[in-house]
Design a protein around this motif. Structure first.
Motif, short mmCIF file in Angstrom:
data_model
loop_
_atom_site.label_atom_id
_atom_site.label_comp_id
_atom_site.label_asym_id
_atom_site.label_seq_id
_atom_site.Cartn_x
_atom_site.Cartn_y
_atom_site.Cartn_z
N ASP A 866 0.80 -1.22 0.00
CA ASP A 866 0.00 0.00 0.00
C ASP A 866 0.84 1.27 0.00
OD1 ASP A 866 -2.12 -1.74 0.15
OD2 ASP A 866 -2.36 -1.53 2.32
N ALA A 867 2.15 1.14 0.05
CA ALA A 867 3.03 2.32 0.04
C ALA A 867 3.93 2.25 -1.19
CB ALA A 867 3.87 2.35 1.31
N PRO A 868 4.33 3.41 -1.71
CA PRO A 868 5.20 3.40 -2.90
C PRO A 868 6.50 2.65 -2.64
CG PRO A 868 5.11 5.58 -1.90
CD PRO A 868 4.07 4.77 -1.23
N ASN A 869 6.83 1.78 -3.60
CA ASN A 869 8.07 0.99 -3.53
C ASN A 869 8.20 0.24 -2.21
OD1 ASN A 869 9.37 1.77 -6.13
ND2 ASN A 869 9.30 3.82 -5.22
N GLY A 870 7.09 -0.37 -1.78
CA GLY A 870 7.11 -1.18 -0.57
C GLY A 870 7.38 -0.39 0.69
N GLY A 871 7.09 0.90 0.67
CA GLY A 871 7.33 1.75 1.83
C GLY A 871 8.68 2.44 1.81
N ARG A 872 9.53 2.11 0.84
CA ARG A 872 10.86 2.73 0.80
C ARG A 872 10.79 4.21 0.45
NH1 ARG A 872 14.25 -0.04 -3.46
NH2 ARG A 872 15.83 1.37 -2.62
N GLY A 873 9.78 4.62 -0.31
CA GLY A 873 9.64 6.02 -0.65
C GLY A 873 9.36 6.23 -2.12
N PHE A 874 9.18 7.49 -2.50
CA PHE A 874 8.94 7.85 -3.89
C PHE A 874 10.26 7.93 -4.63
CE2 PHE A 874 5.16 9.44 -1.76
CZ PHE A 874 4.15 9.11 -2.64
N SER A 875 10.27 7.46 -5.85
CA SER A 875 11.49 7.49 -6.66
C SER A 875 11.77 8.91 -7.15
CB SER A 875 11.36 6.55 -7.86
OG SER A 875 11.24 5.22 -7.44
#
Length: 996
Positions: A866-875
């Motif tokens: 449910d979070a961008p890139n598995g929660g790692r953050g926005f590219s």
């Protein structure tokens, strides 16, 4: 004509423009004097036309330079490759003593140390920005034509050197797989026919003492022996304010022995042994900078009070490293390992107080050469090389070459990890507590009243290579060179981080029980079965020098990599007519890399189930092993690739030159990929990991180059120029993610111009100049997650610090974070980065009674989905960004003038280098920006050829500048601090050498 007085004013203006401070220092006057004395002959040269004509007739031609860029001896002006060559005498004149200083003599070259055991030598914007053990260098560093994957180019000083060649551009045919950017090849002086010896002694700044020498002994008519060596000792040029000690000293020596046998004109053999050793307080990195991140004071409509803001601080912000704010310290209140230490009970309260910042009162000097750390660095390196060479003329036109090389390299470096001095933070818990009298004694780091952290970077490398080659020298239009080689390389790279908080948590947080009197005591967790009720984490009881390497109270990243490579190669040379030659080359390479994954185990332990009698993953830690570092299944990667080149060169006479060559070339280069290091071995039902790539791709480059080489003015001027274009596929770049060096691949292009000039203006005056222009561009559509800016300005998401088990920060929706921070269980926020069942979970995949979506009526949330890139953050969009360490301009200018005084020659020389601004990372933010910097050196030499006596007074880094040449971003869980690298300070020295 410009008068001498006007020249002096002009030179003074130039110096003031480049260094507007400290203009009254003694060296400032000396610099003007030296430059004026050098410039004076230029004025005289132009004052009278007749005198100028006479001087023109007396010019000496530029000495012809012989190189082995194509593995045969040729004049550098006849080689259709962009190559620079420096003889041993040239390097003495320029005071180039180590590989890092070659950038002052070669266009479009950049150099910087790296954070661990290697360095980045970049040519035309292409270097080694991938720092994992499985990655290869992009510039092939060779000794006597044998490539060395690991070497001491940065630490070792040049001595008894015949020449150093720097080949720019892909050299994938003759030099092979790791030459996508180019080659640096150092060739030693071989035994000579006559007896000779030389000794050199030098003293200088920082109590510097340097000695070197050589001894050449003919052994009959067919044998020769040459022994040479160098030794350097120098006090440190950095100062540790806390310990009161100088650091960054030097204590190193090198020796080389060469035995050569030439029984006939058709056969030659030589055996070379070289040894290097260093043991001192050299620091791998410079100062550690940080723009403090105070965290958020408000999220949504909720004001954050108490210690809740620390969960939303990443420690350091991505501010410019040149700002005064960069000399702050990280916000350590949010460090998870510090927070959980407050949970350790004693009979008088917790071990430390809640909401404490160990670095609250820490400060930093604005001087990059002053550090303040609890631990002085330790540095040791040892390198041995043995090489056996055969050259056998099978016929008058066919020669067989064999080269066998064995190299062994051991490296150890240790320094303060946090680079700041902690406040006293431990409470007095009584004699039975972990912190009697407010002191905790760590088994590796000893007693302390505050945080202590030390890292160790070490490597053990062995390399064996063999090459066979056949070379022709036919009289006709066709010649060729064909060969085969084999490489076997093994490395073990270990990186440790010791922290007394890690030991305290491991020893007491999960292993404490109360005795029958109600006192808190610690279990002796040697085996899981001895554990009662808590997670069992093994604490290594040994000292730092004698660790058993099984403790989970320290971080260990172990990288075991074996590389096996073999290749077949050949080049054909077709002399189409007297003026035109075609060179074509092809190489087939078969690479195999085998990595043995060893997962890190920091703060991970197991649980003994008394009912089943089985060992399970820890309740709180999620570990599968309580002790040791189990090896996983080997991962083998294979590549079979073709590389090569085609070059067309054309020689012709022109009205303006004595000799001219034009060439156009196309080259295809390749460098192998590899495996990313494994992450912590945590039970996925306890912690769900954000996804990362387990491997990275090989690099490929297609390069087109146009060049010309010219000799003018009766040989007194050489002028070489070229233009190039690179199309790069999967350039390898790494950053620290989840405590590992994560390698990523990006497509890019690079283009530029280069100019090299050497001009013997008169018999006494010489000018050397080279210039490089470079433009790099990352391809459209390339993306990467910037650990310094995970939200990329998206206001609906916020950065969250994780629990001690999770290595990296993550992002979560603002409304969700606001709800969680309003709950009674403040630590529930830690579940947002991992879906952890320990503090409640938003993940339907994890079975737990504490389902926050059920209790608080929130929508089910799983950061992995449910979070961008598995929660790692926005590219971050990298389209059009510049490659790291790729300045647009580099300029080198040297002027040398010799004044005869009877039997003596007095030589004055100045050398100026400048590079324009560049970026340290691919994101090209203000945080990444590296300012332009300059370097000025000057020397006065006195020599007598009759007595073989040579004396030199020199000054390096005349303006005592300390520019930031590169930087490295540390991991999330250490606050995203930044280690910076800089130049050595101003050094004044005097040397004298005598030949016999």
């Amino acid at each position: 004509m410009m008068s001498l007085r006007k020249q002096e004013k002009l030179i003074a203006q130039v110096i003031r423009a480049t260094n507007p401070v400290n203009q009254t220092a003694p060296w400032y006057s000396a610099a003007i004097a030296c430059l004026v004395m050098t410039a004076a002959p230029l004025t005289a040269f132009s004052q009278d036309g007749q005198e100028e004509e006479q001087r023109s007739r007396s010019r000496q031609p530029i000495e012809e330079v012989t190189v082995t860029a194509q593995k045969i001896e040729e004049s550098i002006q006849d080689v259709p490759i962009a190559v620079s060559a420096l003889s041993g005498d040239n390097m003495d004149e320029l005071k180039i003593e180590r590989g890092e200083e070659l950038l002052r003599a070669v266009p479009n070259v950049n150099f910087s140390k790296s954070n661990f055991s290697s360095y980045n030598f970049a040519i035309r914007g292409v270097g080694t920005k991938a720092v994992s053990a499985a990655s290869d260098p992009a510039v092939a560093v060779s000794f006597n034509n044998a490539p060395l994957i690991r070497n001491r180019l940065f630490e070792q000083e040049f001595f008894d050197v015949q020449r150093v060649e720097v080949l720019r551009g892909p050299q994938g045919t003759l030099y092979g797989r790791n030459a996508t950017a180019g080659v640096v090849n150092m060739l030693p002086v071989m035994p000579e026919d006559e007896f000779a010896s030389e000794v050199k002694a030098e003293i200088g700044s920082y109590n510097s003492k340097r000695t070197s020498g050589m001894f050449n002994l003919p052994l009959g008519e067919t044998m020769g022996f040459r022994l040479s060596g160098a030794l350097t000792k120098r006090d440190g040029f950095d100062y540790n304010i806390h310990t009161g000690n100088d650091v960054n000293d030097r204590d190193l020596y090198s020796t080389r022995a060469i035995f050569e046998w030439e029984p006939s004109e058709s056969f030659n053999a030589n055996l070379i042994w070289q040894h290097f050793e260093e043991d001192d307080k050299r620091s791998r990195t410079g100062k550690q900078l940080c723009t403090k991140d105070p965290g958020l004071s408000k999220i949504g409509d909720t004001e954050l009070t108490g210690f809740t803001p620390v969960f939303l601080s990443q420690g350091c912000l991505p501010g410019s490293v040149y700002s005064d704010d960069a000399y702050d310290v990280p916000n350590a209140k949010g460090f998870a390992h510090v927070l959980v230490t407050g949970l350790i009970p004693t009979n008088y309260g917790p071990v430390i107080d809640w909401y404490i910042d160990p670095y609250e009162n820490a400060s930093q000097s604005r001087d990059l050469r002053k550090i303040e750390t609890s631990y002085d660095p330790v540095f040791r390196a040892e390198n041995d090389l043995v090489q056996l060479n055969f050259e056998w003329a099978l016929t008058d036109s066919l020669t067989f070459f064999s080269q066998s090389t064995y190299a062994k390299d051991d490296y150890f470096s240790s320094q303060d990890y946090n680079r700041y001095v902690s406040d006293p933070i431990f409470n007095d818990g009584g004699d039975l507590s972990p912190t009697p009298d407010g002191i905790y004694t760590d088994p590796q780091l000893g007693p302390s009243d505050g945080i202590l952290a030390v890292d160790v970077s070490r490597s053990d490398n062995k390399q064996w290579s063999q090459e066979f080659r056949l070379q022709t020298s036919f009289d006709g239009p066709w010649n060729f060179s064909v060969g085969a080689n084999y490489l076997d390389f093994k490395t073990q790279d270990d990186y440790f981080v010791f922290n007394n908080i890690f030991s305290l948590v491991s020893e007491y947080l999960f292993n404490q029980v109360q005795d029958e009197d109600g006192n808190w005591i610690t279990q002796n967790c040697i085996t899981p079965e001895e554990n009662v009720g808590g997670d069992c984490i093994y604490v290594d009881p040994n000292s730092l020098e004698n660790i058993d390497e099984e403790g989970h109270n320290y971080f260990l990243s172990r990288n075991l990599v074996e590389t096996r490579s073999w290749a077949l190669f050949g080049e054909a040379y077709w002399q189409i007519n007297d003026d035109v030659k075609l060179t074509t080359g092809l190489r087939y390479t078969d690479d195999r890399k085998r990595s043995t994954p060893v997962s890190s185990q920091l703060l991970l332990g197991t649980l003994y189930n008394e009912e089943t009698g089985e060992v399970e993953s820890g309740n709180f830690t999620g570990g599968f092993a309580h002790r040791g570092y189990p090896e996983g299944d080997q991962v083998t990667l294979d590549w079979q690739e073709y590389t090569g080149r085609a070059v067309l060169d054309w020689r012709r006479e022109t009205p303006f030159t004595d000799e001219t060559m034009f060439y156009v070339s196309f080259a295809h280069g390749y460098k192998g990929g590899g495996t990313n290091p494994p992450r912590a071995d945590i039970d996925p039902t306890k912690v769900q990991y954000q996804p990362l790539e387990e491997t990275f791709e090989p690099e490929f480059v297609n390069a087109i180059e146009f060049g010309t080489k010219n000799i003018l003015l009766d040989g007194s001027l050489t002028l070489n120029a070229n233009a190039f274009y690179y199309d790069y596929t999967d350039y390898q770049v790494s950053q620290i993610v989840d405590r590992i060096s994560l390698n990523e691949n990006f497509d890019a292009e690079s283009m530029g111009l280069e100019l090299e000039l050497a001009w013997q203006l008169t018999d006494a005056t010489r000018v050397d100049m080279n210039m490089g222009y470079l433009k790099t561009r990352i391809a459209d559509g390339e993306e990467s997650i910037d650990v310094m800016n995970r939200t990329q300005g998206n206001e609906d998401w916020v950065l969250v610090r994780p629990s001690f088990k999770v290595p990296s920060n993550c992002i979560a929706p603002v409304d969700l974070v606001e709800t969680v921070l309003s709950t009674e269980n403040i630590f529930a926020i830690w579940s947002l980065c991992s879906g952890s069942a320990e503090y409640g979970s938003f993940s339907p995949e994890i079975e737990t009674d504490l389902r926050w979506d059920t209790i608080y009526g929130l929508d089910p949330y799983n950061p992995l989905t449910d979070a961008p890139n598995g929660g790692r953050g926005f590219s971050a969009d990298l389209s059009g960004n510049e490659l790291p360490n790729a300045p647009h301009f580099t300029v080198n200018l040297g002027v040398q003038h010799t004044i005869p005084i009877e039997d003596w020659d007095l030589t004055l020389r100045t050398d100026y280098y400048r590079q324009s601004e560049s970026y340290a990372r691919v994101y090209n933010t203000e945080y990444d920006r590296l300012k332009a910097w300059s370097n000025l050196n000057a020397s006065v030499s006195l020599s007598n050829s009759n007595s073989n006596l040579y004396m030199q007074l020199y000054v390096k880094n005349l303006f005592d500048d300390s520019p930031i040449t590169d930087m490295f971003t540390n991991s999330d869980d250490s606050g995203l601090t930044t280690n910076v690298f800089t130049l050595e300070p101003r050094i004044v020295g005097f040397s004298i050498s005598k030949g016999f």
